[in-house]
Design a protein around this motif. Structure first.
Motif, PDB file in Angstrom:
ATOM      1  N   VAL A 207     -19.151  12.073  22.424  1.00 45.23           N
ATOM      2  CA  VAL A 207     -19.478  10.745  21.914  1.00 45.23           C
ATOM      3  C   VAL A 207     -20.711  10.917  21.042  1.00 45.23           C
ATOM      4  O   VAL A 207     -21.734  11.452  21.479  1.00 45.23           O
ATOM      5  CB  VAL A 207     -19.706   9.717  23.042  1.00 45.23           C
ATOM      6  N   THR A 208     -20.600  10.500  19.797  1.00 46.40           N
ATOM      7  CA  THR A 208     -21.686  10.681  18.832  1.00 46.40           C
ATOM      8  C   THR A 208     -22.041   9.342  18.212  1.00 46.40           C
ATOM      9  O   THR A 208     -21.179   8.651  17.660  1.00 46.40           O
ATOM     10  CB  THR A 208     -21.278  11.667  17.721  1.00 46.40           C
ATOM     11  N   ILE A 209     -23.310   8.984  18.320  1.00 42.77           N
ATOM     12  CA  ILE A 209     -23.842   7.792  17.660  1.00 42.77           C
ATOM     13  C   ILE A 209     -25.111   8.217  16.938  1.00 42.77           C
ATOM     14  O   ILE A 209     -26.011   8.801  17.538  1.00 42.77           O
ATOM     15  CB  ILE A 209     -24.144   6.665  18.666  1.00 42.77           C
ATOM     16  N   THR A 210     -25.157   7.952  15.655  1.00 39.64           N
ATOM     17  CA  THR A 210     -26.357   8.193  14.859  1.00 39.64           C
ATOM     18  C   THR A 210     -26.702   6.896  14.133  1.00 39.64           C
ATOM     19  O   THR A 210     -26.018   5.886  14.297  1.00 39.64           O
ATOM     20  CB  THR A 210     -26.138   9.330  13.849  1.00 39.64           C
ATOM     21  N   GLY A 211     -27.725   6.934  13.313  1.00 38.77           N
ATOM     22  CA  GLY A 211     -28.159   5.716  12.643  1.00 38.77           C
ATOM     23  C   GLY A 211     -27.349   5.343  11.423  1.00 38.77           C
ATOM     24  O   GLY A 211     -27.617   4.306  10.797  1.00 38.77           O
ATOM     25  N   ASP A 212     -26.334   6.152  11.075  1.00 33.65           N
ATOM     26  CA  ASP A 212     -25.499   5.836   9.911  1.00 33.65           C
ATOM     27  C   ASP A 212     -24.151   6.529  10.071  1.00 33.65           C
ATOM     28  O   ASP A 212     -24.057   7.584  10.712  1.00 33.65           O
ATOM     29  CB  ASP A 212     -26.174   6.283   8.611  1.00 33.65           C
ATOM     30  N   PRO A 213     -23.089   5.960   9.502  1.00 36.58           N
ATOM     31  CA  PRO A 213     -21.748   6.532   9.694  1.00 36.58           C
ATOM     32  C   PRO A 213     -21.565   7.893   9.042  1.00 36.58           C
ATOM     33  O   PRO A 213     -20.765   8.707   9.510  1.00 36.58           O
ATOM     34  CB  PRO A 213     -20.820   5.478   9.082  1.00 36.58           C
ATOM     35  N   GLU A 214     -22.296   8.168   7.977  1.00 36.98           N
ATOM     36  CA  GLU A 214     -22.126   9.442   7.279  1.00 36.98           C
ATOM     37  C   GLU A 214     -22.557  10.623   8.151  1.00 36.98           C
ATOM     38  O   GLU A 214     -21.838  11.623   8.269  1.00 36.98           O
ATOM     39  CB  GLU A 214     -22.913   9.443   5.962  1.00 36.98           C
ATOM     40  N   SER A 215     -23.731  10.517   8.774  1.00 35.98           N
ATOM     41  CA  SER A 215     -24.192  11.628   9.618  1.00 35.98           C
ATOM     42  C   SER A 215     -23.342  11.742  10.880  1.00 35.98           C
ATOM     43  O   SER A 215     -23.180  12.833  11.435  1.00 35.98           O
ATOM     44  CB  SER A 215     -25.672  11.450   9.974  1.00 35.98           C
TER      45      SER A 215
ATOM     46  N   ARG B 100     -20.019  11.151  11.020  1.00 35.23           N
ATOM     47  CA  ARG B 100     -18.832  11.900  10.610  1.00 35.23           C
ATOM     48  C   ARG B 100     -19.161  13.376  10.416  1.00 35.23           C
ATOM     49  O   ARG B 100     -18.380  14.254  10.799  1.00 35.23           O
ATOM     50  CB  ARG B 100     -18.254  11.305   9.320  1.00 35.23           C
ATOM     51  N   ALA B 101     -20.310  13.654   9.821  1.00 38.12           N
ATOM     52  CA  ALA B 101     -20.711  15.045   9.579  1.00 38.12           C
ATOM     53  C   ALA B 101     -20.866  15.800  10.896  1.00 38.12           C
ATOM     54  O   ALA B 101     -20.496  16.971  11.000  1.00 38.12           O
ATOM     55  CB  ALA B 101     -22.014  15.085   8.783  1.00 38.12           C
ATOM     56  N   SER B 102     -21.398  15.131  11.922  1.00 32.76           N
ATOM     57  CA  SER B 102     -21.564  15.772  13.222  1.00 32.76           C
ATOM     58  C   SER B 102     -20.214  16.187  13.798  1.00 32.76           C
ATOM     59  O   SER B 102     -20.036  17.331  14.252  1.00 32.76           O
ATOM     60  CB  SER B 102     -22.286  14.818  14.185  1.00 32.76           C
ATOM     61  N   TYR B 103     -19.243  15.291  13.770  1.00 34.76           N
ATOM     62  CA  TYR B 103     -17.917  15.632  14.292  1.00 34.76           C
ATOM     63  C   TYR B 103     -17.272  16.755  13.473  1.00 34.76           C
ATOM     64  O   TYR B 103     -16.586  17.625  14.018  1.00 34.76           O
ATOM     65  CB  TYR B 103     -17.020  14.399  14.302  1.00 34.76           C
ATOM     66  N   ARG B 104     -17.504  16.755  12.174  1.00 37.54           N
ATOM     67  CA  ARG B 104     -16.937  17.810  11.333  1.00 37.54           C
ATOM     68  C   ARG B 104     -17.543  19.174  11.689  1.00 37.54           C
ATOM     69  O   ARG B 104     -16.831  20.172  11.828  1.00 37.54           O
ATOM     70  CB  ARG B 104     -17.191  17.493   9.855  1.00 37.54           C
ATOM     71  N   LEU B 105     -18.856  19.207  11.856  1.00 42.07           N
ATOM     72  CA  LEU B 105     -19.525  20.466  12.173  1.00 42.07           C
ATOM     73  C   LEU B 105     -19.124  20.985  13.541  1.00 42.07           C
ATOM     74  O   LEU B 105     -18.958  22.202  13.733  1.00 42.07           O
ATOM     75  CB  LEU B 105     -21.045  20.265  12.102  1.00 42.07           C
ATOM     76  N   VAL B 106     -18.956  20.102  14.514  1.00 43.19           N
ATOM     77  CA  VAL B 106     -18.511  20.535  15.847  1.00 43.19           C
ATOM     78  C   VAL B 106     -17.103  21.130  15.761  1.00 43.19           C
ATOM     79  O   VAL B 106     -16.826  22.173  16.357  1.00 43.19           O
ATOM     80  CB  VAL B 106     -18.547  19.351  16.843  1.00 43.19           C
ATOM     81  N   ALA B 107     -16.220  20.461  15.031  1.00 40.31           N
ATOM     82  CA  ALA B 107     -14.850  20.972  14.894  1.00 40.31           C
ATOM     83  C   ALA B 107     -14.851  22.348  14.243  1.00 40.31           C
ATOM     84  O   ALA B 107     -14.126  23.266  14.673  1.00 40.31           O
ATOM     85  CB  ALA B 107     -14.010  19.997  14.076  1.00 40.31           C
ATOM     86  N   GLU B 108     -15.665  22.521  13.203  1.00 44.33           N
ATOM     87  CA  GLU B 108     -15.724  23.825  12.524  1.00 44.33           C
ATOM     88  C   GLU B 108     -16.284  24.893  13.448  1.00 44.33           C
ATOM     89  O   GLU B 108     -15.852  26.053  13.420  1.00 44.33           O
ATOM     90  CB  GLU B 108     -16.589  23.689  11.269  1.00 44.33           C
ATOM     91  N   ALA B 109     -17.242  24.516  14.297  1.00 43.47           N
ATOM     92  CA  ALA B 109     -17.833  25.484  15.219  1.00 43.47           C
ATOM     93  C   ALA B 109     -16.837  25.954  16.270  1.00 43.47           C
ATOM     94  O   ALA B 109     -16.938  27.085  16.767  1.00 43.47           O
ATOM     95  CB  ALA B 109     -19.049  24.856  15.913  1.00 43.47           C
ATOM     96  N   PHE B 110     -15.854  25.111  16.597  1.00 45.18           N
ATOM     97  CA  PHE B 110     -14.846  25.468  17.615  1.00 45.18           C
ATOM     98  C   PHE B 110     -13.537  25.934  17.014  1.00 45.18           C
ATOM     99  O   PHE B 110     -12.607  26.235  17.754  1.00 45.18           O
ATOM    100  CB  PHE B 110     -14.595  24.267  18.539  1.00 45.18           C
ATOM    101  N   ALA B 111     -13.439  25.992  15.697  1.00 52.75           N
ATOM    102  CA  ALA B 111     -12.170  26.337  15.050  1.00 52.75           C
ATOM    103  C   ALA B 111     -11.767  27.770  15.400  1.00 52.75           C
ATOM    104  O   ALA B 111     -12.634  28.654  15.524  1.00 52.75           O
ATOM    105  CB  ALA B 111     -12.290  26.188  13.542  1.00 52.75           C
TER     106      ALA B 111
END
Length: 332
Positions: A311-319, A321-332
């Motif tokens: 579960v990721t909540i930051t102060g803006d939608p862009e960061s 989305r970027a967090s979920y993208r980076l996690v997915a790439e780290a586990f790819a």
């Protein structure tokens, strides 16, 4: 992904944005999660909270499932004490008919809001969670058409009937739901993002005490952590300022949208406030992709979990989305 990853989306309303925008962002994030290879996408239920926009995850499940094609979609979770087991069974039999093989029914027992809101939802009489075990058993019976013949509603059939059935998960942040999931032979999800300590003991006890059923012959568990991932550790720390202030607001009963990073960084913390938010950091996994991957794998091992959820909540939608993208790439 070698490790199944999921998303828990609380549809956060960030400072300067509207609840309607938050719901639209949930749908877009679900599309991205599917593209990135996430396995599950769960929607949470909360009521009358300015920072969280979704009081009806069963409706949003339908929207998210229709906007995607492969990812499993479900609730994290439906707050069962508020509802009739038959009505939930009907809703999720309908979802299963619409999106066969893709629906998860996660069940929780928390009120999902303040006591006054709980009373309003029940028209003045909130029953609490005392009936939860019987409600879960009745729900299983309605979903599968397996109520005992002596049950007063044995001849009631939840429609639309069909061979398929949603996966049922019990959600929890204490030993109660873990023990109940083991006793009833259901899947179990532990909310590390709510309770940082003791969850590993609960999750391992669930696996040891699990009683196999036709629905679930083997135990299956996941651990859900609060995650903020950025390209650098320094950037992840900066983004965490939003979460720190949000958690302080919750502790003080301040009902406001999720603060922006700038609002978080600008807040002048007292010594007591700073000590509180530092203590809450135990519920947060943050850092660069390598660091986040290592911490999440440590959690998976510690909890003996089959899957991870973020579960990721930051102060803006862009960061976010970027967090979920980076996690997915780290586990790819």
């Amino acid at each position: 992904m070698r490790v199944p990853l999921g998303v828990l989306d609380q549809s956060p309303v960030t400072s300067g944005r509207s609840p309607a925008e938050a719901i639209a962002e949930t749908v877009e994030l679900a599309r991205l999660a599917e593209e990135l290879g996430y396995h599950r996408y769960w929607l949470a239920e909360h009521h009358a909270i300015a920072a969280l926009a979704d009081p009806s995850p069963e409706i949003l499940v339908a929207r998210v499932a229709s906007a995607t094609s492969r990812i499993r979609v479900g609730t994290g979770g439906v707050l069962l004490p508020y509802y009739s087991p038959l009505k939930i069974a009907e809703q999720f039999r309908m979802l299963e008919a619409l999106f066969p093989g893709r629906i998860d029914l996660g069940l929780g027992r928390a009120p999902g809001g303040d006591p006054r809101t709980a009373l309003a939802l029940m028209d003045g009489e909130y029953p609490g969670a005392e009936r939860m075990p019987q409600q879960v058993q009745d729900l299983i019976g309605f979903l599968g058409g397996t109520l005992p013949s002596a049950h007063p509603y044995a001849k009631v059939r939840a429609q639309p009937a069909g061979a398929g059935s949603p996966e049922i998960w019990l959600l929890g942040s204490s030993d109660y739901s873990g023990a109940l999931a083991a006793q009833l032979g259901l899947r179990f999800a532990f909310a590390h993002f709510i309770t940082a300590f003791g969850g590993d003991i609960v999750s391992r006890a669930y696996r040891q005490q699990f009683e196999p059923t036709e629905r679930e012959p083997q135990p299956r568990s996941l651990v859900c952590a609060f995650v903020i991932c950025a390209k650098t550790k320094a950037e992840a720390e900066r983004l965490a300022a939003s979460v720190d202030l949000r958690r302080l607001h919750m502790a003080k009963g301040i009902d406001a949208p999720v603060p922006s990073v700038e609002e978080g960084l600008a807040h002048r913390y007292s010594r007591e406030e700073r000590a509180y938010v530092e203590q809450q950091r135990a519920r947060l996994v943050h850092g660069d992709p390598g660091e986040v991957r290592e911490k999440l794998l440590e959690l998976k091992e510690k909890f003996a979990a089959d899957e991870l959820m973020a579960v990721t909540i930051t102060g803006d939608p862009e960061s976010r989305r970027a967090s979920y993208r980076l996690v997915a790439e780290a586990f790819a």
